[in-house]
Enzyme design. Structure first.
Site: not given
Lengths: 347, 347, 347, 347
Positions: A148-150, A152
């Site tokens: 997920g972006c967060f 990462t």
């Protein structure tokens, strides 16, 4: 040339794959699918790729996509898991940008995503696609679950000290802020410019799907239970995530800020997409806009034991589509930087 | 009618005083000063007050300002302290929006502001103008030191449990985010739209002037040493501050989230400008844009002991000029709401 | 107190009526309707009115609304016309903010709105609610058709010279730019912050519904055929319209720019909500943000015969809800400024 | 490898040259100058080029820059003209991004720029660097005067019909809108996010330096006097210019909109950086953000003779630094697309 297929290319992670792969020297985009836009030229929907991509959307089907060497799923959660088995059986390499295969524990997945998992038998095969911890496994993988972006950016921010067991893991705080593209290209009132421009708010304060993902990865990395508090916020900008991390060192760690800086620099010295800035630097999201870079700085306040880490990524690049391509490069034995050398767009 | 003078009215707190006082039913703006704009009509500089204010800027001098009943200092730090003694001697009521008289300890002031204090003898007379803790003292005050914008919202967020000694004061975290108007109307490259729009960053991570102010006020309120970590961030929006506070209750506190909610509601039930929203609400800065309100919500994440408080204000209203007028209303025995009843501008 | 009802209060013109009427000294908001939000407290949907409005949404029905003295329709086109007859029969005063009753010619209405008009018999009774041309008729009206947002500012920009027949009416150009709130509160992909922030575009270039409205009003005002080209553009901001008008004077007009300025000033000298700025001024939309003011300036370039007019309004105030209240004030014989004296929110 | 020098690399056109040249396969950035930042590493000032550029700023001097094959002047007007003669004498190829050598007529230059021209003798040698009209001359040039940002997009919008003498040149209107980066990286109050965000205005209405440049180029292209009205506007976004052009065809032109479309398509069919979109398309600035493309569409409104052209560029790429590199590619006989193949960053 590697033939790539993109399933669900009408969203932001899909269109970002288009932007990046269009100029990748070793990739040819062969199939781009969308149920709703079937038959429409890609460039009619996305005028920024006019002159770069000359395909039309097609229906997603294994038959259609079988010409490909690698399939990217840029779909909402629930889709990849419903199609994945056939692709894997056909011997295709697959990279899932959604949350379908990130969690090892099906029960936890089903709790947070509030639906039955359609393909739990493949979870074990899935490799979590954070190259900074899993590069070797990625080389052999058939199925990549992109982070997920967060997770990462937050994980990259915690890893160096966590892996060395220097963090007091009982109280880790990640206060994260994201641009609106993280919310996707779906029409929602709350994401209208009129609603979220010139304003700021926290959301998901009482729980967010990226929390169990981080608990899993971080507890593996630190071999410890993780007491993580995570609050995301919505910033009136398009791209970018900034995470400010707060934690204390273990009482016997005995590290100065310079020691901490050295540990971060050492941890990432061979990582092409993690940039440890000088201690006290103030990373801005625009310094990575459109690029696959994660920039990190460490800090301490006078008289305080707290370590503060600030880190930034572009949520659509290192936070999803760029990282997916980084995984692809590793899977196919290519130079990891291919197609990902963009300089950030600043100003 | 109360005659008001504004010293340094070319900045944002000054122009916000103009906006609010222009419609205050009991105030007449009598003198507006600016050394650099002397002689220029106020409405030529600020077209939004055309038709509302028909004055020209004059030089700041005690003689000129002696016709006033109250003087607002909307000046950078260092200015009010250099002029204040004369005004106090003349019997005028004064309200300082700068940081000159907020800190009790001159040494701490001189350390953080990196200059000699010009008028330490008046510090003791100054009343810290947070009505929610000092209403009675404000009634009698000659010199009000208006709170900083960050301290206003962060302190309001901590006070209810802190005053009851229920917080573990060793680890309090305030992750705050402000719009650019907090940086003032001075020309700085970093505040250009081209530089800070469509981006996000932390700043002042290794120390900010509002930290000692909060340590002073919070340690008084909690009668305890305060281990506060404070990180401000810059949001690409004009007005608004959001603060996300993280802390733990004392081990023997034995409070549920509902108990916490009740304590907040009770603490502020008679406060006209603090709105405790239902537990789990997500306050947005736009819900207070242009208004003097502070909105607060409390939260907890599953399996965690951490209390999370999210709170918002308009930095130019409750964070400075509106609060200054609230203080003025109290000093002059007026209804505290006069001139401050605006509904926020949303969308 | 005048009892007001608002039909369709969940959109932006509705919520702006709430904001403005909440503080109107002669109005009490009695009924607020929404089919979809029936039963929900207004303040739960719009947190910025917490503490100001203590009503819940109800179903729109003549019975419910019969307690009111005046009804505002803040509905999409097509709704007011379907309910209007009953209200008029009940003797209520009605103010329609939609486009239902703006055009005199039903055929033209049905062409541009692409549907059958449900109540053509009331069109004749409707008074076009631009007080600057229709103040006397508004006093007696039962049904006000509030002008569109673009027509309001563009017409105010053309009227002074047009009414005096000094304009070459064969070639009039209005290049207009609007904030996103003009597009309403409906969820549309194109209005997401991710889609329209940090970008700019023209839209409706081949024809927009406000064109026939302006042709009708301007040809009446100038007693001439109007050759008007109108192109709207979308600005990444929430509120505000700027219109830049280009036209030539008739060859025999013989006017200098100073003459033009004098004509504008004279035309609007008694208008409380039109501000003619000094010639060459550069009106910004933020100078009217949240206020009912229209600011106008006239210009000419060296060596050119072209007159250039730049004008700004807040599309949600003078462009809709504020102007609606201005109409209400006139209808009820109140001071025209009541409830509309806000100073614009700047910065 | 071509060795490139950049004079004045601390502004936006300079940093954009850095971004683009860093990845140009045939260019090596050899010298980067700045008087004020002398000695400072470029990447310390511009963190987005960390890892891409490993130079420090040096003083601008012919000696220092003599190692280069080509010099870019990314300086304010007045600088290039004061240094140019020496560079030309040394046989270097030079590309000036400022306005110093755009106007043929020194008197007009001195009138609009309000200073004495330091090097009028070189004006004749300068080639106006719009490849779409001057490609052959650029091949042989020693000194390129890069077009202004507004002239680039406006001229590309007028050229196809103007060159064929089909336009009524007495009344041509260019209503243009620019992002704030067009105003440069200097600290100015009016360009603060707090001042120009969430707002819109016209500026330079009574005259702008790009007007005489367009009059010169367009009158040459059309072999006619040009009656051009040009009004620029400031958009709250970082990059991008949109121009909406209004003009009539000559009475005897006898062209349909389809004919006009065909003329535009034919004119630009071999131009790599001009994209004529289907008639009626709505070009957005974001569709060219970060790319060297100009996108154009033609329109007509029902019942009107007016032709409307909407066109977009990125002011920092096709409007300055990208076009400068396009010129360099042509001067050195390289593929014109080298280093300029970026896909626009969207969203």
């Amino acid at each position: 040339m590697i033939k790539a297929g993109i399933v669900g290319a009408t969203g932001y992670t899909g269109s970002e794959l288009l932007r990046l792969l269009a100029l990748h020297p070793e990739v040819e985009i062969s199939v781009v699918t969308s149920r709703t836009e079937k038959g429409r030229p890609v460039a009619a929907m996305f005028p920024h790729v006019r002159g770069h991509i000359d395909l039309a959307f097609t229906d997603p089907s294994v038959k259609e996509l079988a010409v490909c060497d690698v399939i990217f799923f840029a779909t909402p959660h629930g889709v990849a898991q419903s199609m994945m088995a056939e692709f894997i059986d056909s011997g295709l390499k697959t990279i899932d940008l959604s949350g379908d295969f990130r969690l090892n524990d099906v029960d936890i997945w089903e709790h947070w995503y509030d639906q039955k998992h359609a393909c739990p038998e493949l979870i074990e095969q899935a490799v979590y696609g954070l190259p900074e911890i899993n590069r070797e496994k990625i080389k052999e993988a058939k199925l990549i679950a992109c982070p997920g972006c967060f997770p990462t950016v937050i994980q990259l921010g915690f890893l160096p000290l966590l892996e060395k067991k220097l963090i007091d893991t009982r109280r880790m705080i990640a206060d994260a802020k994201t641009g609106t593209s993280g919310g996707g290209r779906a029409a929602k009132v709350g994401m209208l410019l009129s609603e979220c421009s010139d304003s700021f708010k926290a959301y998901g304060v009482s729980g967010h799907r990226h929390l169990p993902e981080m608990q899993q990865i971080l507890s593996e990395a630190g071999n410890a239970d993780i007491g993580l508090t995570f609050v995301p916020h919505l910033v009136p900008m398009i791209r970018g995530i900034e995470a400010t991390l707060y934690f204390e060192l273990k009482e016997d760690a005995g590290l100065s800020l310079a020691d901490v800086q050295a540990i971060y620099e050492q941890r990432y010295e061979n990582e092409p997409f993690v940039d440890v800035m000088p201690s006290g630097s103030l990373p801005e999201t625009r310094s990575v806009k459109g690029s696959n870079m994660c920039r990190i700085a460490v800090h301490q306040q006078p008289g305080s034991q707290m370590i503060i880490v600030t880190a930034v990524i572009d949520n659509l690049v290192k936070g999803s589509s760029g990282q997916a391509i980084q995984n692809m490069n590793i899977m196919f034995g290519l130079d990891e930087l291919l197609g990902l050398e963009q300089v950030a767009l600043m100003p």
